[in-house]
Design an enzyme around this catalytic site. Structure first.
Site, PDB file in Angstrom:
ATOM      1  N   CYS A   6       0.836  -1.202   0.000  1.00 60.22           N
ATOM      2  CA  CYS A   6       0.000   0.000   0.000  1.00 60.22           C
ATOM      3  C   CYS A   6       0.874   1.257   0.000  1.00 60.22           C
ATOM      4  CB  CYS A   6      -1.000  -0.057   1.144  1.00 60.22           C
ATOM      5  SG  CYS A   6      -2.478   0.891   0.732  1.00 60.22           S
ATOM      6  N   HIS A  32      -3.579  -5.262   0.283  1.00 63.06           N
ATOM      7  CA  HIS A  32      -3.010  -5.811   1.521  1.00 63.06           C
ATOM      8  C   HIS A  32      -3.036  -7.335   1.506  1.00 63.06           C
ATOM      9  CE1 HIS A  32      -2.831  -2.011   3.876  1.00 63.06           C
ATOM     10  NE2 HIS A  32      -3.731  -1.657   2.974  1.00 63.06           N
ATOM     11  N   GLU A  41      -1.444  -9.261   3.319  1.00 63.69           N
ATOM     12  CA  GLU A  41      -1.298  -9.809   4.678  1.00 63.69           C
ATOM     13  C   GLU A  41      -2.633 -10.185   5.312  1.00 63.69           C
ATOM     14  OE1 GLU A  41      -0.911  -6.702   3.780  1.00 63.69           O
ATOM     15  OE2 GLU A  41      -1.420  -5.241   5.329  1.00 63.69           O
TER      16      GLU A  41
HETATM   17  N1  GLN Z   1      -2.111   6.609   2.632  1.00 60.17           N
HETATM   18  C1  GLN Z   1      -2.168   5.859   1.430  1.00 60.17           C
HETATM   19  C2  GLN Z   1      -3.510   5.993   0.732  1.00 60.17           C
HETATM   20  O1  GLN Z   1      -4.473   6.393   1.317  1.00 60.17           O
HETATM   21  C3  GLN Z   1      -1.845   4.394   1.690  1.00 60.17           C
HETATM   22  C4  GLN Z   1      -2.820   3.709   2.592  1.00 60.17           C
HETATM   23  C5  GLN Z   1      -2.303   2.442   3.184  1.00 60.17           C
HETATM   24  O2  GLN Z   1      -1.090   2.202   3.237  1.00 60.17           O
HETATM   25  N2  GLN Z   1      -3.184   1.606   3.701  1.00 60.17           N
HETATM   26  O3  GLN Z   1      -3.599   5.707  -0.438  1.00 60.17           O
END
Ligand code: GLN
Length: 538
Positions: A385, A511, A513
């Site tokens: 992310c 994600h 994970e």
């Molecule tokens: N802050 C980033 C976004 O909103 C990544 C979010 C995250 O790592 N879950 O796109």
């Protein structure tokens, strides 16, 4: 007669917090599942936030995301990792959500002029939420974990709802109460008084525990069990010892030895069926205890003072490690403290690196420095992310020469906004539950590291973000060696990037994970560990 066949197990906690109700609930569920029962676990959280999505990870650790896009308590991650079964919005309920529902109904005029009160309106809504999962008809048993500790003011309506359900002829339920039995070193004794008080406190609210699970650092002798049973109105076989375990994955085996599942089934009037086959689980434990290799993986994040902030990554690394017969040691590296001057020192001994998800400016430059080090030193890299977004920014700045590249999350005026706000996010002003959340499809390019891992051209992964790769730059990136190997088929969003001039460099907007489980370790993590192992042997 019950209106359906689902039975309910409530898990409450007393004496102190952090006794591991989530792990006990998940372990019990695992054993019941192994006996052929269809089980799910629900968590009731007594705080007023609608969900933990707006909470800082320092408050309660990671915010877990379900396939249907609910931002939930991290315990749901444990439930999925143990049961290998998906949870949903209905599996996590907060006081905030209960009140929101009741207040909305009041505004609609649904209470017909009545005074709206904690009893019966709030407790009715709690009971409705508890029974929602049962009413799907999908489960023989629903285990409902009640957050907090008995005696907390905020838990009272939940305990009252349990009391009412215990008296409801339509509902078959029992209460498992988890307490602590401390050891006093000076007298060399295990003390049961806190447990007695805790059971009494529950009783004052009209709820008699049916099963007691005693957390302890020492073996509980027979006479102490007998004493607890006598003072707490509980049959002796229903006094269960829960000793300290080396890993949370050992707890189902310990609970099986203590016959927790058998006691629960007996109390629920359900047949024992076959003895649980948890052979695969035991094989996992055996491999976990007997690794052939050792790796050091750096985890770059800004919340590392509270390791629970990255719990799903931590667990996914354990699962993937076992799959590779490798013990994965995590080197927690604070992104805020990482500089061009100290990066080599902090990262040179790593076998691979993960740059963690996150929000906001703090620590982001440190993450970008870590990416640069991994890219230049052929160190296996997995960016998740925000970690993927940092990989994109680093590549733009240092390979494409776009020094002003950034994400508009940090710099709205960035000269080269290589990561920018998704179109669908532009009109959104509210913070709660408004990100791109939950599972989305991703088309995987055939000739790629991602395909090598997934062995599929169409995958589905969970998201939690507002910003995305800016496709205006895609051609420049691909020409210079960073390709988009995963694309969302509907919107064209870049979901996976790979550096083709590197042995194993992958950034994912989703994600992975969240969906790694004990019996189904996530393929990206498995391949990441395999690649780290390969590089470490060079
Ligand atoms: N802050 C980033 C976004 O909103 C990544 C979010 C995250 O790592 N879950 O796109």
């Amino acid at each position: 007669m019950p209106d359906n066949k689902t039975k309910y197990v409530f898990v409450t906690g007393g004496v102190t917090s952090s006794l591991g109700k989530g792990i006990i609930s998940a372990s019990l569920a695992k054993l019941l599942q192994a006996r052929g029962y269809s089980v799910t676990i629900q968590k009731l959280d007594p705080y007023i936030n609608i969900d933990p999505g707006t909470l800082n990870p320092y408050e309660h650790g990671e915010c877990y995301v379900t396939e249907d896009g609910a931002e939930t308590d991290l315990d749901l991650g444990h439930y999925e990792r143990y049961l290998d079964r998906k949870t949903s919005q209905a599996n996590n309920v907060t006081t905030g959500r209960i009140y929101q529902h009741v207040i909305n109904k009041e505004r609609e005029g649904a209470y017909l002029g009545k005074t709206v009160q904690v009893i019966p309106h709030i407790t009715d809504e709690i009971k409705r939420r508890i029974r929602l999962l049962g009413k799907t008809g999908d489960y023989d048993i629903v285990i409902t974990e009640i957050g907090g500790t008995v005696g907390d003011i905020e838990s009272l309506p939940y305990i009252e709802a349990v009391r009412q359900l215990k008296w409801d002829p339509e509902v078959d339920c029992i209460v498992v109460h988890l307490t602590l039995v401390p050891y006093l070193a000076t007298s060399g004794e295990l003390k049961t008084k806190p447990t007695q008080h805790s059971v009494k406190q529950l009783l004052e609210s009209g709820v008699q525990a049916d099963v007691l699970v005693l957390r302890t650092e020492h073996t509980i002798p027979e006479d102490v069990r007998r004493k607890v049973a006598l003072f707490c109105n509980i049959s002796k076989d229903a006094v269960i010892e829960s000793a300290n375990a080396n890993t949370i994955y050992e707890v189902p085996v310990l609970m099986q030895k203590e016959k927790l599942d058998q006691v629960v089934l007996k109390k629920l009037d359900l047949p024992l069926r076959e003895e649980p086959e948890i052979q695969q689980w035991k094989r996992f434990l055996h491999r976990l205890d007997n690794p052939q290799n050792h790796l050091k993986i750096g985890l770059i994040g800004k919340y590392i003072e509270l390791k629970d902030s990255y719990i799903s990554i931590n667990e996914a690394l354990i699962h993937a490690g076992v799959e590779n017969d490798t013990q994965v040691e995590i080197d927690w590296i604070h992104s805020e403290l990482l500089t061009n001057e100290n990066v080599a020192d902090k990262m040179k001994d790593l076998d691979g690196v993960i740059v963690a998800p996150g929000f906001g400016e703090r620590g982001i430059e440190g993450k970008i420095i870590a990416v640069e080090y991994a890219r230049k030193n052929n160190m296996p890299f997995l960016g998740i992310c925000l970690g993927m977004q940092c990989a994109v920014i680093e590549f733009a700045r240092n390979v494409l020469g776009k020094k002003g590249a950034h994400t508009t999350e940090i710099n709205e005026q960035a000269e080269d906004p290589v990561i920018f706000l998704m179109e669908a996010q532009k009109s959104i002003t509210e913070k709660g539950g408004t990100m791109r959340l939950g599972a989305y499809d991703c088309a995987v390019q055939k000739d790629s590291i991602a395909f090598d891992a997934y062995q599929s051209e169409l995958i589905s992964e969970r998201h939690r973000h507002r910003f995305e790769f800016n496709n205006k730059y895609l051609k420049d990136f691909e020409k210079a060696g960073m390709k988009a190997s995963g694309i969302n088929p509907e919107g064209g969003m870049v979901e996976i990037v790979e550096n083709v001039n590197h042995p194993w460099f992958v950034g994912v907007q989703f994600h992975p994970e969240y969906s790694s489980t004990v019996l189904n370790p996530h393929p990206l993590f498995v391949k990441f560990i395999a690649a780290s192992l390969k590089e470490s042997l060079k």
